[in-house]
Motif scaffolding. Structure first.
Motif, PDB file in Angstrom:
ATOM      1  N   TYR A 167     -29.929   0.316   7.828  1.00 56.38           N
ATOM      2  CA  TYR A 167     -30.604   0.177   9.123  1.00 56.38           C
ATOM      3  C   TYR A 167     -30.825   1.531   9.807  1.00 56.38           C
ATOM      4  O   TYR A 167     -31.963   1.946  10.052  1.00 56.38           O
ATOM      5  N   HIS A 231     -38.423  -2.549   6.826  1.00 52.10           N
ATOM      6  CA  HIS A 231     -37.007  -2.603   6.459  1.00 52.10           C
ATOM      7  C   HIS A 231     -36.098  -2.654   7.687  1.00 52.10           C
ATOM      8  O   HIS A 231     -35.051  -3.315   7.650  1.00 52.10           O
ATOM      9  N   GLY A 234     -36.428  -6.231   8.747  1.00 54.60           N
ATOM     10  CA  GLY A 234     -35.780  -7.098   7.766  1.00 54.60           C
ATOM     11  C   GLY A 234     -34.270  -7.103   7.925  1.00 54.60           C
ATOM     12  O   GLY A 234     -33.624  -8.156   7.821  1.00 54.60           O
ATOM     13  N   PHE A 235     -33.694  -5.933   8.204  1.00 50.90           N
ATOM     14  CA  PHE A 235     -32.247  -5.853   8.406  1.00 50.90           C
ATOM     15  C   PHE A 235     -31.837  -6.679   9.613  1.00 50.90           C
ATOM     16  O   PHE A 235     -30.879  -7.459   9.557  1.00 50.90           O
ATOM     17  N   LYS A 238     -32.068 -10.492   8.938  1.00 52.88           N
ATOM     18  CA  LYS A 238     -30.988 -10.981   8.075  1.00 52.88           C
ATOM     19  C   LYS A 238     -29.676 -11.065   8.850  1.00 52.88           C
ATOM     20  O   LYS A 238     -28.906 -12.018   8.696  1.00 52.88           O
ATOM     21  N   LYS A 241     -29.829 -14.011  11.184  1.00 51.14           N
ATOM     22  CA  LYS A 241     -29.672 -15.265  10.423  1.00 51.14           C
ATOM     23  C   LYS A 241     -28.210 -15.504  10.096  1.00 51.14           C
ATOM     24  O   LYS A 241     -27.710 -16.632  10.196  1.00 51.14           O
ATOM     25  N   GLY A 242     -27.494 -14.442   9.714  1.00 46.80           N
ATOM     26  CA  GLY A 242     -26.069 -14.572   9.413  1.00 46.80           C
ATOM     27  C   GLY A 242     -25.269 -15.023  10.620  1.00 46.80           C
ATOM     28  O   GLY A 242     -24.266 -15.719  10.493  1.00 46.80           O
ATOM     29  N   LYS A 467     -40.766 -12.602   9.162  1.00 44.66           N
ATOM     30  CA  LYS A 467     -39.916 -13.674   8.628  1.00 44.66           C
ATOM     31  C   LYS A 467     -40.504 -14.263   7.347  1.00 44.66           C
ATOM     32  O   LYS A 467     -39.782 -14.784   6.505  1.00 44.66           O
TER      33      LYS A 467
END
Length: 596
Positions: A167, A231, A234-235, A238, A241-242, A467
Motif C-alpha cells: 500500500y 493497486h 485494490g489494497f 481487500k 472486505k476483510g 470492485k
C-alpha cells in the motif's frame, strides 16, 4: 518581523545534517528500541478486570504516546527532506525505514486496542473516569469501538506489515513517477512544481501552452499512474472486505469523525448554490473575451496583472490581517517567519504543492510551498499558516489529543485564508482592485464547490468500478472528465482528463478520499467567519477554544458545544453558502457594464 525574510526553511534545529544526520539516525534507533519494549509490554498486558487493575496499563499508554509523538517527528522530518529535494535518495531510504517503524507502532496499537475492546463496560466507565485517564477518554473510547469493527489483531497486524511494501510502497512509487517528469517551457526543463505555477499565469497564451504540455506529460505517465492508483484502491478494498465494511466511505468518514448524513446535507446545499457559480463563470468568460472558459482559465485573474507580490510584502499583509482578527494569531505568524519555518523558494527539484507539518516533540511546525508572487501564492501561504496556528494551540495537549481530523484541519487553514481575503477586499483602494480581490475569493468557492466535488464524484465512482476489476488509463480519464462536467454543470468548454494522474491527493495513503474534507473545512470556516462578523472581537477566543477541542470530539459534537448548531440540518451550511452567494452577487453587479 525581521527583513528581508528567508525564502528557505531551517531544518537543522530539528535534526542537523539532513538525510545523513547521525543525530537523526541515533533518534530512530532509540525509537526502534522503545517500540520493541512497548510491543513486549502490550503482549504481557492483561485485560483489566476491575478499576484497580486498569492502573497496570497507565505505563503502556504513556509509552504509546511517547512513541507516537517521536514517530510523527521522524516521519514529518523525512517528508520535509524529500519535498525540498526530490533527488535526495537518503530521504527515500529514511522514509522506507520510518514506514516500517510506523507499521510496527500501528501493529502494537492494534494489539493494545484488542485489550481495550475486551474490557467490560462497567470497568471501562470506571477507568475512563479516573482523573489521569479522563482527558484521553474520547480517543481511547474511539479506538475501542473501532477495534470491535476490525479483523483480529493478528490479521490487522499482518495487513499493516504488508502495507509497507504494498500500500504505502505504491504511494512512494507515485512520488518516483512525479520526480522523473520534466516539462519543457521556453528552452528550459521545469519540474512538476514549477510547471504547475504556470497554469495560473495571467497570460492566456502561457496557460494554453503549459496546459497542453502538462496534459501531454501526464498522458505519457498515465499507464504508470493507472497501475499505481489501481493497486492502492485494490489494497483498500481487500482490507475493507476483510473487516466486513461494505461502504467505501465508512473509513474516510470515521477518520474525519463525521456522519454521512452531515456530508450529504452539505453537498445538497452546495448543489443548490451552483447556479450562482455558473453565472459567475459565464460572466468571467465575457470579461476575459471568451465565449466560455476552459479548465485552465477558471483560476485566471480578471483584468491585467498588477505585477508580482514580493514575498516580504505578502508576509506583512498576512500578519496585518491576522492581527485585525487576533493579535495572538498575528504574533504566531511573525514567529513562524522569523524562525525560518517556511520553505518558499522557487527552484528546480522541489515537489509540487504545499503543506504544513507539525513536530509535537519540538513544539514547532514547517511550511512548504513554491512562492510565485501571485494572489494564489499569498492565499497558500495564509492557508498553511492557519494549519501551523492550529497545531500551536494544541502544543500542550497530550499527544493522542493532538490527532485532529483532516476536515477540521482544513477549517483552520481555510479560515486563515478567509481572514486575509475578506480584509483585502474591504481595504481595496479602488473599484478595479476590489473586483480583482473579490474575484480571487470567488475562485476559492469554485475550487471547493466544483473542483473538489469533481474529485469526490470521480473517486466514489472509481472505487465502485474498481470492485469489478482493474480500470485502465483511458477509463480513468473518461471518469474524470465526466465528473468534472457534472461538478461544473457543463459550463466549461474544455476539461482536464488526466487530472486523476496529476493530483497527488489521489495517491496519499494517510487519508482515503483526500477530497471532501477540504470542502467541509471551507464551508465550516466560512460559517465560522459569518459568526465572527456577527460577534466581533470576542469571537477570537471562542475560535481558539473550538480548535483546542478538535482532537477530542466528533464534528457534530464540536459544533453543538461551541456554536450551538446542528450540522445534520441545512441551516449552518446555508448560512455559510449565503456569504459566498453574496460575494458572487456583488461581483455580478460590479461587472454588469463591462459584460454588456
Amino acid at each position: 518581523m525581521k527583513h528581508p525574510l528567508s525564502l528557505t526553511w531551517e531544518l537543522d534545529s530539528i535534526f542537523a545534517g539532513g538525510s545523513s544526520s547521525s543525530e537523526f539516525n541515533h533518534f530512530l534507533n532509540g525509537l526502534e528500541k522503545d517500540l520493541g519494549n512497548l510491543r513486549q509490554e502490550v503482549k504481557n498486558a492483561a485485560v483489566p478486570s476491575d478499576a484497580e487493575s486498569t492502573r497496570s496499563l497507565d505505563g503502556i499508554i504513556e509509552l504509546l504516546q511517547s512513541c507516537s509523538g517521536r514517530l510523527i517527528l521522524a516521519a514529518e522530518f523525512a517528508v520535509c527532506l524529500g519535498a525540498q529535494n526530490q533527488q535526495d535518495k537518503g530521504a527515500v531510504r529514511l522514509s522506507g525505514k520510518i514506514a516500517g517503524l510506523s507499521a510496527q507502532l500501528q501493529g502494537i496499537r492494534s494489539e493494545f486496542d484488542n485489550v481495550l475492546r475486551q474490557a467490560g463496560n462497567e470497568v471501562w466507565e470506571q477507568w475512563m473516569a479516573r482523573p489521569e485517564i479522563a482527558p484521553l477518554s474520547f480517543v481511547l473510547s474511539e479506538s475501542r469501538d473501532l477495534a470491535r469493527e476490525k479483523m483480529s489483531p493478528e490479521l490487522e497486524g499482518l495487513a499493516l506489515e504488508l502495507a509497507v511494501d504494498g500500500y504505502h510502497g505504491w504511494s512512494e512509487h507515485y512520488e518516483t513517477i512525479v520526480s522523473s517528469i520534466e516539462i519543457p517551457f521556453e528552452d528550459k526543463m521545469l519540474s512538476v512544481g514549477q510547471a504547475f505555477n504556470k497554469l495560473d499565469d495571467p497570460d492566456p497564451k502561457v496557460r494554453e501552452v503549459m496546459f497542453r504540455k502538462w496534459e501531454e506529460a501526464w498522458g505519457g505517465a498515465a499507464d504508470f499512474c493507472a497501475d499505481t492508483l489501481n493497486h492502492l484502491a485494490g489494497f483498500r478494498l481487500k482490507l475493507y472486505k476483510g473487516r466486513g465494511w461494505e461502504e467505501v466511505l465508512k473509513d474516510p468518514l470515521s477518520i474525519n469523525r463525521m456522519s454521512k448524513e452531515t456530508l450529504n446535507v452539505m453537498w445538497n446545499v452546495i448543489n443548490k448554490s451552483k447556479p450562482a457559480l455558473v453565472s459567475y463563470l459565464e460572466r468571467k468568460a465575457k470579461l476575459l473575451g471568451m465565449e466560455s472558459l476552459h479548465w485552465v482559465d477558471v483560476d485566471a485573474p480578471v483584468g491585467k496583472s498588477t505585477g508580482k507580490i514580493p514575498y516580504d510584502q505578502a508576509a506583512a499583509d498576512i500578519v496585518t490581517q491576522f492581527r485585525k482578527f487576533s493579535p495572538k494569531m498575528a504574533e504566531f505568524a511573525e514567529h513562524a517567519f522569523d524562525s525560518h519555518w517556511i520553505e518558499a523558494e522557487d527552484r528546480p527539484g522541489k515537489r509540487p504543492g504545499g503543506f504544513c507539518v507539525s513536530f509535537p516533540e519540538r513544539k514547532e511546525s514547517r511550511i512548504f510551498m513554491t512562492y510565485s508572487g501571485t494572489p494564489s501564492s499569498v492565499s497558500t501561504l495564509a492557508h498553511e499558516l492557519g494549519h501551523a496556528y492550529h497545531s500551536y494551540l494544541l502544543d500542550d495537549q497530550p499527544v493522542f489529543n493532538q490527532n485532529y481530523a483532516m476536515n477540521v484541519a482544513e477549517t483552520a487553514s481555510t479560515f486563515a485564508e478567509v481572514i486575509v481575503a475578506d480584509a483585502q477586499v474591504k481595504a481595496a483602494e479602488n473599484a478595479e482592485e476590489k473586483l480583482a480581490l473579490l474575484e480571487a475569493k470567488i475562485q476559492n468557492s469554485v475550487a471547493f464547490f466544483m473542483n473538489i466535488h469533481a474529485r469526490f464524484l470521480f473517486e466514489t465512482r472509481f472505487y465502485e468500478k474498481r470492485k469489478e476489476g482493474l480500470v485502465n488509463a483511458e477509463e480513468l480519464s473518461a471518469l474524470m472528465e465526466e465528473a468534472q462536467k457534472e461538478a461544473f454543470c457543463g459550463v466549461l468548454s474544455g476539461y482536464h482528463p488526466h487530472f486523476w494522474a496529476s493530483k497527488l491527493h489521489f495517491y496519499a495513503t494517510e487519508v482515503p478520499f483526500y477530497n471532501f474534507p477540504y470542502t467541509v473545512g471551507y464551508m465550516f470556516s466560512t460559517g465560522l467567519y459569518r459568526l465572527a462578523l456577527q460577534e466581533g472581537s470576542t469571537f477570537a477566543d471562542k475560535y481558539d477554544d473550538l480548535l483546542r477541542d478538535t482532537g477530542v470530539m466528533t464534528l457534530e459534537d464540536l459544533v453543538a458545544k461551541h456554536l450551538g448548531a446542528d450540522l445534520t440540518q441545512a441551516d449552518f451550511w446555508q448560512g455559510a453558502a449565503d456569504l459566498i452567494l453574496a460575494d458572487i452577487a456583488e461581483f455580478l453587479k460590479m461587472t454588469e457594464n463591462f459584460a454588456s
